[in-house]
Design a protein around this motif. Structure first.
Motif, PDB file in Angstrom:
ATOM      1  N   VAL A   1       0.646 -56.607  42.167  1.00 12.64           N
ATOM      2  CA  VAL A   1       1.948 -57.570  42.043  1.00 12.64           C
ATOM      3  C   VAL A   1       1.953 -57.678  43.281  1.00 12.64           C
ATOM      4  N   SER A   2       2.098 -59.430  43.331  1.00 11.81           N
ATOM      5  CA  SER A   2       2.623 -60.200  45.068  1.00 11.81           C
ATOM      6  C   SER A   2       3.524 -59.753  45.515  1.00 11.81           C
ATOM      7  N   GLY A   3       4.713 -59.554  46.278  1.00 15.41           N
ATOM      8  CA  GLY A   3       5.593 -59.273  46.653  1.00 15.41           C
ATOM      9  C   GLY A   3       6.422 -58.086  47.046  1.00 15.41           C
ATOM     10  N   VAL A   4       4.882 -57.357  47.126  1.00 12.90           N
ATOM     11  CA  VAL A   4       4.965 -55.682  47.241  1.00 12.90           C
ATOM     12  C   VAL A   4       4.851 -55.146  48.431  1.00 12.90           C
ATOM     13  N   LYS A   5       5.906 -54.841  48.710  1.00 16.84           N
ATOM     14  CA  LYS A   5       5.428 -54.676  50.401  1.00 16.84           C
ATOM     15  C   LYS A   5       5.499 -52.888  50.908  1.00 16.84           C
ATOM     16  N   ALA A   6       6.134 -52.506  49.943  1.00 16.40           N
ATOM     17  CA  ALA A   6       5.783 -50.653  50.068  1.00 16.40           C
ATOM     18  C   ALA A   6       5.877 -50.322  49.192  1.00 16.40           C
ATOM     19  N   LEU A   7       5.458 -49.047  48.506  1.00 13.68           N
ATOM     20  CA  LEU A   7       5.395 -47.941  47.261  1.00 13.68           C
ATOM     21  C   LEU A   7       5.848 -47.336  47.701  1.00 13.68           C
ATOM     22  N   ALA A   8       6.456 -46.520  47.115  1.00 15.26           N
ATOM     23  CA  ALA A   8       7.427 -45.217  46.396  1.00 15.26           C
ATOM     24  C   ALA A   8       7.376 -44.308  45.610  1.00 15.26           C
ATOM     25  N   VAL A   9       6.450 -42.836  45.352  1.00 17.65           N
ATOM     26  CA  VAL A   9       5.935 -42.590  44.206  1.00 17.65           C
ATOM     27  C   VAL A   9       6.680 -41.416  44.104  1.00 17.65           C
ATOM     28  N   GLU A  10       7.610 -41.271  42.647  1.00 23.44           N
ATOM     29  CA  GLU A  10       8.461 -40.139  42.547  1.00 23.44           C
ATOM     30  C   GLU A  10       8.139 -39.716  40.802  1.00 23.44           C
ATOM     31  N   ILE A  11       6.532 -39.639  40.921  1.00 21.69           N
ATOM     32  CA  ILE A  11       6.411 -40.135  39.495  1.00 21.69           C
ATOM     33  C   ILE A  11       6.059 -38.253  39.286  1.00 21.69           C
TER      34      ILE A  11
END
Length: 217
Positions: free
Chosen positions: A57-67
């Motif tokens: 997705v355009s615009g995502v600067k960083a991703l944190a995953v708590e799945i």
């Protein structure tokens, strides 16, 4: 520039669009362009695909995953069963030299170690075990053997970036120290960022790629 609300809606839509992900089990929060995924999924493969979908997705600067991976009863397997399956499937990967990758399983989590000659071989190993039933996660600790001098690697990487990343190539800096490559500068999307890192990994002898690039929308 997207607002956090717009970005949240886009990530949710992309998760719903991804057929390998049950988006109803995943919550999305966004703050200052940083996306946090939370919830429970039925397999590690689904978790991995959710991460990949969000990064598209355009615009995502960083991703944190708590799945969390919550295996159904029929999907639960012993570590011994998973280890044997992983060893067998790795034997069938034509890219891998026999015995080059070792397998350790603890609590359903697979750790791969050993040494290979190329990055594509390392990716082939992780891809092979990611979809095994009962797997809760995969750690890639496979090393890459240095087999050539890296004196000309910088120019080769820069040429590859120009071929693949097009307009963003001029904004990417390449630094080579020993067998390590550091990428700096800015790109316009996650796909351009991925192309840059793949170009670096494609150079023979590269053991580590440090991604210090930023995504500027």
């Amino acid at each position: 520039m997207k607002t956090d609300t717009q970005l949240q809606q886009d990530v949710l839509a992309e998760l719903k669009w991804e057929p390998s992900v049950n988006a109803t089990h995943i919550g999305v929060e966004v703050k200052d362009g940083v996306v946090t995924l939370a919830g429970h999924v039925d397999s590690y493969a689904e978790k991995w695909h959710a991460e990949r979908a969000s990064q598209r997705v355009s615009g995502v600067k960083a991703l944190a995953v708590e799945i969390d991976v919550a295996l159904a009863g029929s999907s639960t397997r012993t570590d011994g069963d998973i280890a044997r399956s992983a060893e067998q499937v790795l034997q069938w990967v034509s890219f891998l030299p026999p015995g080059s990758v070792k397998v350790l399983v603890e609590g359903g989590w697979i750790t791969l170690s050993g040494d290979v000659d190329w990055e594509y071989q390392r990716q082939a190993a992780t891809n092979a075990v990611r979809y095994l039933m009962g797997v809760t996660g995969v750690s890639d600790q496979i090393g890459i053997k240095a087999k050539v001098s890296l004196d000309t690697v910088k120019s080769e990487i820069e040429a590859a970036l120009k071929r693949r990343a097009k307009t963003d190539a001029q904004n990417i800096g390449v630094e080579v120290r020993g067998n390590d490559v550091t990428l700096t500068g800015s790109v316009h999307s996650w796909s351009e960022r991925e192309l840059a890192t793949l170009s670096a990994w494609s150079a023979p002898g590269v053991q580590n790629v440090w991604d210090k690039m930023t995504v500027a929308y």
